[in-house]
Scaffold this active site. Structure first.
Site, PDB file in Angstrom:
ATOM      1  N   TYR A 121     -12.240   4.500 -10.164  1.00  0.00           N
ATOM      2  CA  TYR A 121     -12.156   5.282  -8.939  1.00  0.00           C
ATOM      3  C   TYR A 121     -11.525   6.663  -9.099  1.00  0.00           C
ATOM      4  O   TYR A 121     -10.711   7.081  -8.287  1.00  0.00           O
ATOM      5  CB  TYR A 121     -11.499   4.533  -7.764  1.00  0.00           C
TER       6      TYR A 121
ATOM      7  N   PRO B  59       4.871  -4.717  -1.328  1.00  0.00           N
ATOM      8  CA  PRO B  59       4.612  -3.601  -2.238  1.00  0.00           C
ATOM      9  C   PRO B  59       4.155  -4.090  -3.619  1.00  0.00           C
ATOM     10  O   PRO B  59       4.697  -5.053  -4.141  1.00  0.00           O
ATOM     11  CB  PRO B  59       5.974  -2.913  -2.344  1.00  0.00           C
ATOM     12  N   GLY B  60       3.147  -3.453  -4.146  1.00  0.00           N
ATOM     13  CA  GLY B  60       2.700  -3.726  -5.514  1.00  0.00           C
ATOM     14  C   GLY B  60       2.913  -2.474  -6.336  1.00  0.00           C
ATOM     15  O   GLY B  60       3.903  -2.319  -7.056  1.00  0.00           O
ATOM     16  N   ARG B  61       1.995  -1.535  -6.144  1.00  0.00           N
ATOM     17  CA  ARG B  61       2.029  -0.261  -6.861  1.00  0.00           C
ATOM     18  C   ARG B  61       3.380   0.440  -6.793  1.00  0.00           C
ATOM     19  O   ARG B  61       3.874   0.979  -7.781  1.00  0.00           O
ATOM     20  CB  ARG B  61       0.957   0.646  -6.246  1.00  0.00           C
TER      21      ARG B  61
ATOM     22  N   GLY C  29       0.782  -1.226   0.000  1.00  0.00           N
ATOM     23  CA  GLY C  29       0.000   0.000   0.000  1.00  0.00           C
ATOM     24  C   GLY C  29       0.817   1.281   0.000  1.00  0.00           C
ATOM     25  O   GLY C  29       0.260   2.366   0.159  1.00  0.00           O
TER      26      GLY C  29
ATOM     27  N   ARG D 104      -8.769   2.632 -14.339  1.00  0.00           N
ATOM     28  CA  ARG D 104      -8.703   3.274 -13.020  1.00  0.00           C
ATOM     29  C   ARG D 104      -9.417   4.631 -12.956  1.00  0.00           C
ATOM     30  O   ARG D 104     -10.100   4.909 -11.966  1.00  0.00           O
ATOM     31  CB  ARG D 104      -7.250   3.382 -12.542  1.00  0.00           C
TER      32      ARG D 104
ATOM     33  N   CYS E 167     -17.225   3.017 -26.117  1.00  0.00           N
ATOM     34  CA  CYS E 167     -18.582   3.550 -26.150  1.00  0.00           C
ATOM     35  C   CYS E 167     -19.155   3.696 -24.749  1.00  0.00           C
ATOM     36  O   CYS E 167     -20.027   2.928 -24.329  1.00  0.00           O
ATOM     37  CB  CYS E 167     -19.472   2.658 -26.996  1.00  0.00           C
ATOM     38  N   GLU E 168     -18.627   4.644 -24.031  1.00  0.00           N
ATOM     39  CA  GLU E 168     -19.016   4.942 -22.648  1.00  0.00           C
ATOM     40  C   GLU E 168     -18.680   6.403 -22.428  1.00  0.00           C
ATOM     41  O   GLU E 168     -17.534   6.790 -22.630  1.00  0.00           O
ATOM     42  CB  GLU E 168     -18.118   4.160 -21.672  1.00  0.00           C
TER      43      GLU E 168
HETATM   44  C1  LIG Z   1      -3.237  -5.255  -3.079  1.00  0.00           C
HETATM   45  C2  LIG Z   1      -2.442  -5.823  -1.994  1.00  0.00           C
HETATM   46  C3  LIG Z   1      -1.109  -5.461  -1.848  1.00  0.00           C
HETATM   47  C4  LIG Z   1      -0.426  -4.442  -2.720  1.00  0.00           C
HETATM   48  O1  LIG Z   1      -0.996  -3.196  -2.623  1.00  0.00           O
HETATM   49  P1  LIG Z   1      -0.291  -1.940  -3.332  1.00  0.00           P
HETATM   50  O2  LIG Z   1      -1.181  -0.802  -2.996  1.00  0.00           O
HETATM   51  O3  LIG Z   1      -0.261  -2.233  -4.781  1.00  0.00           O
HETATM   52  O4  LIG Z   1       1.072  -1.840  -2.755  1.00  0.00           O
HETATM   53  C5  LIG Z   1      -0.377  -6.072  -0.862  1.00  0.00           C
HETATM   54  N1  LIG Z   1      -0.943  -7.002  -0.049  1.00  0.00           N
HETATM   55  C6  LIG Z   1      -2.232  -7.371  -0.164  1.00  0.00           C
HETATM   56  C7  LIG Z   1      -2.775  -8.394   0.741  1.00  0.00           C
HETATM   57  C8  LIG Z   1      -3.022  -6.790  -1.131  1.00  0.00           C
HETATM   58  O5  LIG Z   1      -4.300  -7.170  -1.233  1.00  0.00           O
END
Ligand SMILES: *Cc1c(COP(=O)(O)O)cnc(C)c1O
Length: 442
Positions: A334, A291-293, A248, A330, A361-362
């Site tokens: 949101y 971390p993802g994002r 996150g 996205r 078409c939106e």
């Molecule tokens: C989505 C998610 C992440 C990654 O979230 P980011 O906002 O992309 O860093 C990490 N852990 C869990 C359990 C998630 O569901």
């Protein structure tokens, strides 16, 4: 413009990423095109990992592959020595096909199917993040059938919900995920799993939200979990080996966003966690983060070709590109905000304000509202920044638009890592009505 990672401007005045001219990329690979600055991904990965090492804390940094999963992406994550989160059989399959070490794969999800669980057990993945009582029973049963033991973390909801600029404290969290820490469900889950030979309970997991800019929420969540850990140590002689604080970590999408550097997030959180552990006289567990994002988000840029425009006098200028909610849902989903430039002349002064429309078409298929933009014409390339997370991952075939290609760029070289879908691909799984009519086969 704001330069992300290796982005720059060359002698032709074109935007470059990874030392590659984006106008050439658009010509060579077509548009829309996702371009990943993989040097920036490596830098972010090292930012997290090296900080733990510097602080002398055992850790796993697991890339949340839902942000962007592909064979090449997962290979890159493996090269950087990270672990990997998956949330479905499909993500697990991709990871295994990429040759990712199964021991470093963690399986998340609030409704893992029996087939997915069996697949993960057969692959000998490192850890299941167990989400609910149904899963405890299901996983236990399948473990017994396969005579296997599963290492698990219990996903708990600590009653902290973090949002971009604030966090919400709730007694009981209204979330579909995890065991509630306050109402006793987490403790019940611990009792159940400790008593079951199918499980090796490694510790606790929480994930409090996304696009978070401060460490307060993480620290509050850690505090709640550590208090329980101290409690459970006395009651059940349970010592957590792992404390997973989720992902996150926020990134800069627009100039309003002010994220911390990966090192800073880790430093602040670790300092507090160490103090809390000392306070409760607990041994420091391994700290895992997810971390993802923050690994892939600002490393991705989408290149579009500029097409039609529409001027509504005294209201708005619309400028349409050759993609939209099919490659980036996205904004529609949101209200996510982005910045963009004309890649042919990123340094040119903005002269007008346009709203960037997709081609679906939106009416809601808008990518950016009120973007200050320089002089432009059809055929120019629009570069939208920070599309590396949850862009391709959420891409879809609405209006039967083929999904774009993905290229990785680094050190002046570009490599195609996901091919553009063809029209053939779009009908690959379609079956003709005549088969049904003949009654031969369905
Ligand atoms: C989505 C998610 C992440 C990654 O979230 P980011 O906002 O992309 O860093 C990490 N852990 C869990 C359990 C998630 O569901």
């Amino acid at each position: 413009m704001h330069f992300y990672g290796t982005s720059s401007v060359n002698e032709k005045g074109h935007l470059t990423i990874g030392g590659v001219d984006t106008i050439d990329l658009a010509k060579d690979f077509g548009t829309p095109l996702y371009v990943y600055d993989i040097h920036l991904i490596r830098q972010r990965a090292r930012g997290f990992k090296d900080t733990f090492e510097r602080l002398g804390v055992s850790s796993q940094v697991a890339y949340a592959s839902k942000a962007f999963s592909s064979i090449a992406m997962i290979q890159l994550i493996e090269q950087e020595g990270l672990s990997l989160d998956v949330v479905s059989g499909g993500e697990l399959y991709t990871a295994l096909k990429a040759g990712f070490n199964p021991e470093k794969i963690h399986f998340h999800g609030n409704n893992k199917s029996p087939e997915e669980i069996a697949m993960a057990l057969d692959a000998d993945i490192g850890c299941f993040v167990v989400d609910n009582f149904y899963e405890i029973e299901l996983l236990s049963r399948i473990c017994k059938e396969k005579a296997k033991q599963a290492s698990i973390l219990l996903r708990v909801t600590p009653g902290i919900e973090a949002h971009t600029h604030d966090y919400i404290l709730t007694g009981q969290e209204d979330s579909k995920f995890g065991f509630d820490l306050q109402n006793g469900q987490a403790e019940e889950a611990l009792q159940k799993t400790l008593d079951d030979q199918s499980f090796k309970v490694l510790g606790l997991h929480c994930h409090i939200g996304s696009q978070i800019f401060e460490t307060t929420g993480f620290i509050m969540a850690a505090e709640k979990m550590i208090e329980k850990m101290a409690d459970w140590k006395v009651k059940y002689h349970f010592s957590a080996e792992v404390l997973n604080l989720g992902g996150g970590f926020g990134i800069r999408y627009t100039k309003e966003d002010e994220p911390l550097a990966p090192a800073k997030y880790v430093e602040d959180i670790i300092t507090e966690v160490k103090m809390l552990m000392d306070k409760h006289q607990l041994a420091m567990p391994e700290i895992w983060i997810e971390p993802g994002r923050s690994l892939t988000g600002d490393a991705g840029t989408t290149l579009y070709s500029v097409g039609s425009s529409k001027h509504v006098p005294e209201v708005r200028n619309y400028l349409a590109v050759d993609g939209g909610m099919s490659d980036n849902i996205r904004p529609a989903l949101y209200n996510a905000r982005y910045e963009a430039v004309i890649a042919n002349r990123p340094d040119a002064k903005a002269e007008t304000v346009v709203s960037i429309a997709g081609k679906c078409c939106e009416s809601g298929d808008m990518l950016i509202w009120d973007l200050p933009i320089s002089e432009h014409q059809p055929g120019d390339v629009l570069a939208v920044f920070c599309t590396g997370a949850y862009g391709y991952a959420m891409a879809n075939n609405y209006n039967r638009i083929p999904r774009p290609a993905v290229v990785f760029v680094e050190d002046g070289r570009a490599e195609l890592v996901i091919e553009r879908e063809s029209y053939e691909d779009l009908i690959k799984h379609d079956r003709s009505l005549s088969r049904f009519k003949e009654g031969s086969e369905r």
